[in-house]
Design a protein around this motif. Sequence first.
Motif, PDB file in Angstrom:
ATOM      1  N   GLN A   1       9.746  81.592  64.271  1.00 23.45           N
ATOM      2  CA  GLN A   1       9.874  81.447  62.822  1.00 23.45           C
ATOM      3  C   GLN A   1      10.517  82.696  62.220  1.00 23.45           C
ATOM      4  OE1 GLN A   1       5.689  80.501  61.843  1.00 23.45           O
ATOM      5  NE2 GLN A   1       6.482  78.647  60.890  1.00 23.45           N
ATOM      6  N   ARG A   2      11.395  82.453  61.230  1.00 23.38           N
ATOM      7  CA  ARG A   2      12.059  83.556  60.546  1.00 23.38           C
ATOM      8  C   ARG A   2      11.909  83.400  59.038  1.00 23.38           C
ATOM      9  NH1 ARG A   2      18.055  83.709  62.989  1.00 23.38           N
ATOM     10  NH2 ARG A   2      17.857  81.479  62.526  1.00 23.38           N
ATOM     11  N   LEU A   3      11.901  84.508  58.354  1.00 29.10           N
ATOM     12  CA  LEU A   3      11.817  84.513  56.891  1.00 29.10           C
ATOM     13  C   LEU A   3      13.169  84.943  56.335  1.00 29.10           C
ATOM     14  CD1 LEU A   3      10.129  84.255  54.293  1.00 29.10           C
ATOM     15  CD2 LEU A   3       9.561  86.683  54.535  1.00 29.10           C
ATOM     16  N   TRP A   4      13.789  84.053  55.555  1.00 24.88           N
ATOM     17  CA  TRP A   4      15.100  84.334  54.976  1.00 24.88           C
ATOM     18  C   TRP A   4      14.912  84.841  53.551  1.00 24.88           C
ATOM     19  CZ3 TRP A   4      19.902  82.926  57.450  1.00 24.88           C
ATOM     20  CH2 TRP A   4      19.725  82.349  58.718  1.00 24.88           C
ATOM     21  N   ILE A   5      15.539  85.971  53.249  1.00 27.71           N
ATOM     22  CA  ILE A   5      15.468  86.564  51.910  1.00 27.71           C
ATOM     23  C   ILE A   5      16.885  86.672  51.358  1.00 27.71           C
ATOM     24  CG2 ILE A   5      14.782  88.566  50.549  1.00 27.71           C
ATOM     25  CD1 ILE A   5      12.690  89.186  52.648  1.00 27.71           C
ATOM     26  N   PHE A   6      17.079  86.149  50.148  1.00 31.17           N
ATOM     27  CA  PHE A   6      18.407  86.131  49.531  1.00 31.17           C
ATOM     28  C   PHE A   6      18.407  86.987  48.270  1.00 31.17           C
ATOM     29  CE2 PHE A   6      21.625  84.287  46.685  1.00 31.17           C
ATOM     30  CZ  PHE A   6      22.742  84.350  47.510  1.00 31.17           C
ATOM     31  N   PHE A   7      19.315  87.962  48.221  1.00 33.03           N
ATOM     32  CA  PHE A   7      19.480  88.824  47.047  1.00 33.03           C
ATOM     33  C   PHE A   7      20.676  88.311  46.242  1.00 33.03           C
ATOM     34  CE2 PHE A   7      17.421  91.474  50.232  1.00 33.03           C
ATOM     35  CZ  PHE A   7      16.408  92.089  49.510  1.00 33.03           C
ATOM     36  N   ASP A   8      20.408  87.685  45.121  1.00 30.31           N
ATOM     37  CA  ASP A   8      21.481  87.116  44.310  1.00 30.31           C
ATOM     38  C   ASP A   8      21.994  88.161  43.317  1.00 30.31           C
ATOM     39  OD1 ASP A   8      23.265  85.273  43.360  1.00 30.31           O
ATOM     40  OD2 ASP A   8      21.832  84.237  42.071  1.00 30.31           O
ATOM     41  N   GLU A   9      23.325  88.264  43.213  1.00 27.80           N
ATOM     42  CA  GLU A   9      23.969  89.192  42.272  1.00 27.80           C
ATOM     43  C   GLU A   9      23.416  90.611  42.437  1.00 27.80           C
ATOM     44  OE1 GLU A   9      23.338  87.367  38.458  1.00 27.80           O
ATOM     45  OE2 GLU A   9      25.028  86.001  38.716  1.00 27.80           O
ATOM     46  N   PHE A  10      23.370  91.071  43.677  1.00 30.21           N
ATOM     47  CA  PHE A  10      22.715  92.350  43.940  1.00 30.21           C
ATOM     48  C   PHE A  10      23.468  93.546  43.368  1.00 30.21           C
ATOM     49  CE2 PHE A  10      25.306  91.655  47.818  1.00 30.21           C
ATOM     50  CZ  PHE A  10      26.041  92.829  47.837  1.00 30.21           C
ATOM     51  N   ASN A  11      24.748  93.367  43.002  1.00 31.90           N
ATOM     52  CA  ASN A  11      25.487  94.503  42.435  1.00 31.90           C
ATOM     53  C   ASN A  11      25.424  94.540  40.909  1.00 31.90           C
ATOM     54  OD1 ASN A  11      27.121  92.185  42.272  1.00 31.90           O
ATOM     55  ND2 ASN A  11      28.994  93.416  42.182  1.00 31.90           N
ATOM     56  N   THR A  12      24.415  93.875  40.341  1.00 30.39           N
ATOM     57  CA  THR A  12      24.208  93.956  38.892  1.00 30.39           C
ATOM     58  C   THR A  12      22.983  94.804  38.561  1.00 30.39           C
ATOM     59  OG1 THR A  12      22.902  91.906  38.879  1.00 30.39           O
ATOM     60  CG2 THR A  12      25.277  91.706  38.515  1.00 30.39           C
ATOM     61  N   THR A  13      22.381  95.422  39.553  1.00 33.41           N
ATOM     62  CA  THR A  13      21.209  96.258  39.324  1.00 33.41           C
ATOM     63  C   THR A  13      21.507  97.710  39.676  1.00 33.41           C
ATOM     64  OG1 THR A  13      18.916  96.694  40.009  1.00 33.41           O
ATOM     65  CG2 THR A  13      20.367  95.676  41.637  1.00 33.41           C
ATOM     66  N   GLU A  14      20.888  98.617  38.944  1.00 28.37           N
ATOM     67  CA  GLU A  14      21.062 100.039  39.228  1.00 28.37           C
ATOM     68  C   GLU A  14      20.336 100.447  40.505  1.00 28.37           C
ATOM     69  OE1 GLU A  14      23.015 102.050  37.684  1.00 28.37           O
ATOM     70  OE2 GLU A  14      23.601 100.661  36.089  1.00 28.37           O
ATOM     71  N   ASN A  15      19.480  99.562  41.025  1.00 29.83           N
ATOM     72  CA  ASN A  15      18.728  99.867  42.246  1.00 29.83           C
ATOM     73  C   ASN A  15      19.472  99.413  43.497  1.00 29.83           C
ATOM     74  OD1 ASN A  15      16.474 100.914  40.801  1.00 29.83           O
ATOM     75  ND2 ASN A  15      15.789  98.825  40.394  1.00 29.83           N
ATOM     76  N   ILE A  16      20.783  99.382  43.422  1.00 25.07           N
ATOM     77  CA  ILE A  16      21.564  98.881  44.551  1.00 25.07           C
ATOM     78  C   ILE A  16      21.402  99.769  45.787  1.00 25.07           C
ATOM     79  CG2 ILE A  16      23.676 100.134  43.959  1.00 25.07           C
ATOM     80  CD1 ILE A  16      25.203  97.564  44.794  1.00 25.07           C
ATOM     81  N   GLY A  17      21.072 101.040  45.590  1.00 25.61           N
ATOM     82  CA  GLY A  17      20.842 101.922  46.734  1.00 25.61           C
ATOM     83  C   GLY A  17      19.667 101.447  47.574  1.00 25.61           C
ATOM     84  N   LEU A  18      18.616 100.969  46.911  1.00 25.94           N
ATOM     85  CA  LEU A  18      17.456 100.452  47.629  1.00 25.94           C
ATOM     86  C   LEU A  18      17.811  99.166  48.366  1.00 25.94           C
ATOM     87  CD1 LEU A  18      14.432 100.588  48.277  1.00 25.94           C
ATOM     88  CD2 LEU A  18      14.008  99.338  46.137  1.00 25.94           C
ATOM     89  N   ILE A  19      18.614  98.317  47.719  1.00 29.29           N
ATOM     90  CA  ILE A  19      19.034  97.073  48.362  1.00 29.29           C
ATOM     91  C   ILE A  19      19.916  97.373  49.567  1.00 29.29           C
ATOM     92  CG2 ILE A  19      20.361  94.955  48.036  1.00 29.29           C
ATOM     93  CD1 ILE A  19      19.435  94.915  45.160  1.00 29.29           C
ATOM     94  N   LYS A  20      20.759  98.403  49.444  1.00 27.64           N
ATOM     95  CA  LYS A  20      21.592  98.809  50.586  1.00 27.64           C
ATOM     96  C   LYS A  20      20.723  99.233  51.759  1.00 27.64           C
ATOM     97  CE  LYS A  20      22.796 102.737  51.440  1.00 27.64           C
ATOM     98  NZ  LYS A  20      22.383 103.807  52.414  1.00 27.64           N
ATOM     99  N   GLU A  21      19.665  99.978  51.482  1.00 28.92           N
ATOM    100  CA  GLU A  21      18.761 100.408  52.549  1.00 28.92           C
ATOM    101  C   GLU A  21      18.115  99.199  53.227  1.00 28.92           C
ATOM    102  OE1 GLU A  21      14.456 102.658  53.224  1.00 28.92           O
ATOM    103  OE2 GLU A  21      15.389 102.631  51.230  1.00 28.92           O
ATOM    104  N   ILE A  22      17.688  98.233  52.420  1.00 34.91           N
ATOM    105  CA  ILE A  22      17.008  97.058  52.968  1.00 34.91           C
ATOM    106  C   ILE A  22      17.959  96.228  53.831  1.00 34.91           C
ATOM    107  CG2 ILE A  22      15.909  94.871  52.357  1.00 34.91           C
ATOM    108  CD1 ILE A  22      14.819  96.275  49.849  1.00 34.91           C
ATOM    109  N   ILE A  23      19.171  95.986  53.319  1.00 39.26           N
ATOM    110  CA  ILE A  23      20.105  95.099  54.013  1.00 39.26           C
ATOM    111  C   ILE A  23      20.787  95.785  55.194  1.00 39.26           C
ATOM    112  CG2 ILE A  23      22.263  93.813  53.765  1.00 39.26           C
ATOM    113  CD1 ILE A  23      21.473  93.111  50.943  1.00 39.26           C
ATOM    114  N   CYS A  24      21.275  96.992  54.980  1.00 36.57           N
ATOM    115  CA  CYS A  24      22.079  97.655  56.012  1.00 36.57           C
ATOM    116  C   CYS A  24      21.238  98.430  57.025  1.00 36.57           C
ATOM    117  CB  CYS A  24      23.090  98.594  55.356  1.00 36.57           C
ATOM    118  SG  CYS A  24      24.275  97.751  54.287  1.00 36.57           S
ATOM    119  N   GLU A  25      20.193  99.071  56.556  1.00 39.91           N
ATOM    120  CA  GLU A  25      19.384  99.892  57.452  1.00 39.91           C
ATOM    121  C   GLU A  25      18.116  99.179  57.905  1.00 39.91           C
ATOM    122  OE1 GLU A  25      18.740 103.601  55.448  1.00 39.91           O
ATOM    123  OE2 GLU A  25      20.820 103.689  54.757  1.00 39.91           O
TER     124      GLU A  25
END
Length: 224
Positions: free
Chosen positions: A15-39
């Motif tokens: 089993q896998r859990l899919w998480i979708f970040f919609d319009e992720f470049n509209t938030t100032e917290n994009i650095g945190l999203i980058k860490e979650i997705i890329c790292e």
Amino acid sequence: MENFIEKANIFIAPQRLWIFFDEFNTTENIGLIKEIICERTLLGKSLPNNIVLLGACNPSRMQVNLNDDANNDRNKVGLSIDRYEMHNVTTNNRLLYTVVPIPETMIEHIWDFGFLTPSAERRYIETIIGQCKNNLTDDRSWYKTVVTLICESQDFIRRIEDVSSVSLRDVVRYRQLYDWFYTSIEHRSTAIEWSPLSVQVRAASLASLLCYYFRLYPAQRKQE
């Protein structure tokens, strides 16, 4: 995000859990999203291996004058042809919507889906309208007329406003309004002998008015 991590930890393989970040470049917290997705970490802590991360970002697009050609290459929906050009976008009153620069690490993972061709959009519209209640597809001639009406309306709005001013969301809204009007007209017209096609025409016309006609401005546009 911590709730998702807890949920993923109780999943049983595979089993896998899919998480979708919609319009992720509209938030100032994009650095945190980058860490979650890329790292694949959250504040330095590794994410469970069974979490799958996806996201969608908005293109950085400028407002255009209504007299400009809204269909030129630089105004088409999608990311910029130069994928690094988005880094040069700063606060600007002419932006259609607010976006923040995407970290270069994330750019390597971005796929530009571009925009729908007219033929592809028509196929989507046919599918969406084919889901209307009350057997709209039974009369193939009328069904094709409604599809063509929506295609022409979408194209007209794009030409006088902007290429991103309408989307398939408007088609879904049309379908919902059509179903509501059809049911309402049929319910309130029990004393009148209307043919099914007559009810369909009324429902389709009212849905078109609400989705496209009433948004036209100035009044001269409505004459076109």
